[in-house]
Design a protein around this motif. Sequence first.
Motif, short mmCIF file in Angstrom:
data_model
loop_
_atom_site.label_atom_id
_atom_site.label_comp_id
_atom_site.label_asym_id
_atom_site.label_seq_id
_atom_site.Cartn_x
_atom_site.Cartn_y
_atom_site.Cartn_z
N TYR A 1 34.75 45.44 42.02
CA TYR A 1 36.18 45.32 42.45
C TYR A 1 36.84 43.72 42.46
N ASN B 1 36.66 50.15 46.74
CA ASN B 1 35.40 49.93 46.92
C ASN B 1 34.62 50.17 48.17
N LEU C 1 37.20 42.74 39.06
CA LEU C 1 38.53 43.35 38.34
C LEU C 1 39.77 42.86 38.90
N ALA C 2 39.69 42.45 40.13
CA ALA C 2 40.97 41.93 40.62
C ALA C 2 41.35 40.42 40.07
N LEU D 1 42.08 48.08 45.69
CA LEU D 1 40.68 47.66 44.77
C LEU D 1 39.83 47.73 46.08
N THR E 1 40.13 39.50 47.71
CA THR E 1 39.74 40.93 47.54
C THR E 1 38.41 41.31 47.92
N THR F 1 33.94 45.74 34.06
CA THR F 1 35.33 45.16 34.48
C THR F 1 36.06 44.76 33.20
#
Length: 206
Positions: A68, A35, A71-72, A31, A85, A181
């Motif tokens: 990103y 990104n 979303l992680a 990710l 992240t 997300t």
Amino acid sequence: MRMGNGTTTMNESRFSLGSLTLADWVLMALLAAANGVMTTGLSWVNKLLHSVGGPMLTSTIVGLYMIYGLLAIYVIRKPGAALVTYSLGACVQILMGSAYGAWSCIAAALCYAVVIEPLFYVFRYRQYNWFTMLFVGTAAVPLWFVVSAFMFGYIHYEMWVLIATLIIRCISGMLLCGALTKMIGDRIASTRAMRPFALGRESRGQ
């Protein structure tokens, strides 16, 4: 430890990077790398938008810069996922080159992480509904807005411009970070790639 109904126990909600598995680290790295590629292009788009419409127009895509890390944590659902992240993402952006310099990458990553991680800690890393994701996506905006206002000179704009810019950024964070997300996460939840992660286990009712 994960209960049968898909919720997280109190022990797992404690902040500890030791709970992150190899699969988690691989996903966070992927990710961050994705990104880095995206923001390399976005940084030039950002400059173009700023030259055309100033801070208000460039603020419309702010949410994409944050997605990103959120979303992680939506996929992994463990303490430290967003922090790691975002940190990895900053390193990737620096290595790839940023139109705004290394310090802006570091500062932005820290501003996002120090807001998002505590919020999910308050939620015990259990709540990932629409309200939570929209709220977190919005809440991640103001701190970096203040920092960037001083870093890039936005502070010298008139007050109405600053207020309008903050509102636009919050909307962008809510929609292009929080909502997007949630949409992406729910779309991929049942895929084979998500099986090692909390999101995948929850989609299977485990």
